[in-house]
Design an enzyme around this catalytic site. Structure first.
Site, PDB file in Angstrom:
ATOM      1  N   ASN A  61       0.861  -1.186   0.000  1.00 34.16           N
ATOM      2  CA  ASN A  61       0.000   0.000   0.000  1.00 34.16           C
ATOM      3  C   ASN A  61       0.895   1.234   0.000  1.00 34.16           C
ATOM      4  O   ASN A  61       1.444   1.611   1.031  1.00 34.16           O
ATOM      5  CB  ASN A  61      -0.900  -0.014   1.243  1.00 34.16           C
ATOM      6  CG  ASN A  61      -1.774   1.231   1.318  1.00 34.16           C
ATOM      7  OD1 ASN A  61      -1.961   1.928   0.321  1.00 34.16           O
ATOM      8  ND2 ASN A  61      -2.300   1.516   2.500  1.00 34.16           N
ATOM      9  N   LYS A  70       0.054   4.274  -0.394  1.00 36.92           N
ATOM     10  CA  LYS A  70      -0.631   5.483   0.100  1.00 36.92           C
ATOM     11  C   LYS A  70      -0.302   6.653  -0.831  1.00 36.92           C
ATOM     12  O   LYS A  70      -0.150   6.449  -2.031  1.00 36.92           O
ATOM     13  CB  LYS A  70      -0.225   5.784   1.542  1.00 36.92           C
ATOM     14  CG  LYS A  70      -0.228   4.547   2.433  1.00 36.92           C
ATOM     15  CD  LYS A  70      -0.133   4.882   3.875  1.00 36.92           C
ATOM     16  CE  LYS A  70       0.033   3.613   4.663  1.00 36.92           C
ATOM     17  NZ  LYS A  70      -0.197   3.764   6.074  1.00 36.92           N
ATOM     18  N   HIS A 105      -9.633   1.405   4.283  1.00 42.26           N
ATOM     19  CA  HIS A 105      -8.394   1.563   5.053  1.00 42.26           C
ATOM     20  C   HIS A 105      -8.676   2.500   6.224  1.00 42.26           C
ATOM     21  O   HIS A 105      -9.465   3.439   6.107  1.00 42.26           O
ATOM     22  CB  HIS A 105      -7.291   2.128   4.150  1.00 42.26           C
ATOM     23  CG  HIS A 105      -5.942   2.070   4.784  1.00 42.26           C
ATOM     24  ND1 HIS A 105      -5.532   2.999   5.710  1.00 42.26           N
ATOM     25  CD2 HIS A 105      -4.930   1.174   4.660  1.00 42.26           C
ATOM     26  CE1 HIS A 105      -4.307   2.672   6.120  1.00 42.26           C
ATOM     27  NE2 HIS A 105      -3.929   1.573   5.498  1.00 42.26           N
ATOM     28  N   GLU A 160      -7.139   4.895   7.401  1.00 40.51           N
ATOM     29  CA  GLU A 160      -6.919   6.324   7.112  1.00 40.51           C
ATOM     30  C   GLU A 160      -8.134   6.919   6.417  1.00 40.51           C
ATOM     31  O   GLU A 160      -8.485   8.078   6.637  1.00 40.51           O
ATOM     32  CB  GLU A 160      -5.646   6.482   6.268  1.00 40.51           C
ATOM     33  CG  GLU A 160      -4.405   6.222   7.104  1.00 40.51           C
ATOM     34  CD  GLU A 160      -3.229   5.649   6.334  1.00 40.51           C
ATOM     35  OE1 GLU A 160      -3.211   5.714   5.099  1.00 40.51           O
ATOM     36  OE2 GLU A 160      -2.317   5.111   7.001  1.00 40.51           O
ATOM     37  N   GLU A 190      -6.024  -4.772  10.296  1.00 37.12           N
ATOM     38  CA  GLU A 190      -4.972  -3.799  10.562  1.00 37.12           C
ATOM     39  C   GLU A 190      -5.280  -3.035  11.850  1.00 37.12           C
ATOM     40  O   GLU A 190      -6.044  -2.054  11.823  1.00 37.12           O
ATOM     41  CB  GLU A 190      -4.890  -2.796   9.409  1.00 37.12           C
ATOM     42  CG  GLU A 190      -4.612  -3.412   8.071  1.00 37.12           C
ATOM     43  CD  GLU A 190      -3.977  -2.415   7.115  1.00 37.12           C
ATOM     44  OE1 GLU A 190      -2.846  -2.654   6.704  1.00 37.12           O
ATOM     45  OE2 GLU A 190      -4.602  -1.376   6.841  1.00 37.12           O
ATOM     46  N   GLY A 240       1.909   2.250  10.746  1.00 34.12           N
ATOM     47  CA  GLY A 240       2.870   3.343  10.611  1.00 34.12           C
ATOM     48  C   GLY A 240       3.527   3.744  11.920  1.00 34.12           C
ATOM     49  O   GLY A 240       4.175   4.791  12.008  1.00 34.12           O
ATOM     50  N   SER A 289       2.824  -2.241  10.440  1.00 29.06           N
ATOM     51  CA  SER A 289       4.274  -2.322  10.648  1.00 29.06           C
ATOM     52  C   SER A 289       4.854  -3.704  10.325  1.00 29.06           C
ATOM     53  O   SER A 289       5.725  -4.192  11.046  1.00 29.06           O
ATOM     54  CB  SER A 289       4.636  -1.870  12.073  1.00 29.06           C
ATOM     55  OG  SER A 289       4.221  -0.529  12.271  1.00 29.06           O
TER      56      SER A 289
END
Ligand code: PEP
Length: 253
Positions: free
Chosen positions: A9, A11, A97, A99, A169, A175, A215
């Site tokens: 991904n 991003k 996702h 985010e 996730e 991250g 991660s």
């Protein structure tokens, strides 16, 4: 055997040229994927065609969009529909996702619409779910993530849901460099598979690939992917470094 998948991904990272170089370097490693192994690059919209043509001749390498809009078509300036993605020959799309859930207020109901539009357009959703830190600390992560699945996916028939890829996730691991332990990942993946079993039965649940994201790095991928219910990873940061992502693909069982 279930599909084992390493999904990158990107991003909102990489210029077009950097992205092209990154894919070139990864493909130059000549990793021969077995029938059940897949590597997928989820790239920004403007790079989809480039990425698709890069992997065209490669067995089991594929491309994903990172999102699509939850309406079919129309006056939604700046948005991209599932039909448009399909028209580029792209077969996967990341949906929900964390985010997007957080910064763009995507709800379980909106994500259900996106899943439907993907399937109507022959696109396999990589459906993301996962709990924030406060939910993990309260110990209610199973209820929270189970509800994300039920609300957005459980209206589907067994025939449709069996093709979906799920990516668990935990938000506190994305991250942050703070990976879930393989025991935590396995526990949640096993739980999610049991929730799917309850609704659809074991044969369907056993067909669905559940990826871990948060991660994943070159040095922890093998341990995570060795868990019986972890079928690979959705990888952010480490997918931007060719040598790291190469190791992650090689870690697929
Ligand atoms: C992600 O982008 O889905 C992700 C898991 O990111 P990272 O690997 O950087 O934690």
């Amino acid at each position: 055997m279930r599909k084992k998948i390493a999904a990158a991904n990107w991003k909102m990272n990489c210029t077009f040229q950097q992205g092209e170089k990154l894919i070139d370097e990864i493909l130059e490693a000549n990793i021969e994927l077995k029938d059940h192994q897949h590597a997928i690059f989820a790239v920004p919209y403007p790079y989809l065609l480039m990425a698709r043509s890069e992997v065209e001749e490669e067995r089991n390498y594929d491309v994903a969009a990172q999102n699509c809009y939850h309406k079919k078509s129309g006056a939604y300036t700046g948005e991209v529909s599932a039909e448009m993605i399909h028209s580029l020959g792209v077969r996967y799309c990341v949906i929900g996702h964390s985010e997007r859930r957080e910064y763009f207020q995507e709800t379980n109901e909106i994500l259900m619409e996106k899943v439907n539009l993907c399937l109507e357009n022959y696109i396999i959703p990589i459906f993301c779910c996962g709990e924030p830190l406060n939910i993990r600390e309260a110990g209610t992560q199973n209820e929270y993530v189970g509800k994300q699945l039920k609300d957005s996916l459980f209206h589907l028939s067994a025939d449709k849901i069996k093709d979906i890829i799920i990516a668990y996730e935990p938000i506190w691991a994305i991250g942050t460099g703070k990976t879930a332990t393989s025991a935590q990942a396995q526990e949640m993946h096993h739980f999610l598979r049991s929730v799917i079993t309850e609704k659809y039965g074991e044969p369907v649940a056993n067909e669905i690939s559940i990826l871990y994201g948060g991660s994943v790095k070159a040095n922890n991928a093998s341990e995570l992917f060795a868990c019986p219910d972890v079928d690979g990873g959705l990888v952010g940061g480490a997918s931007l470094v060719s040598t790291d992502f190469i190791e992650i693909i090689k870690a697929l069982p």
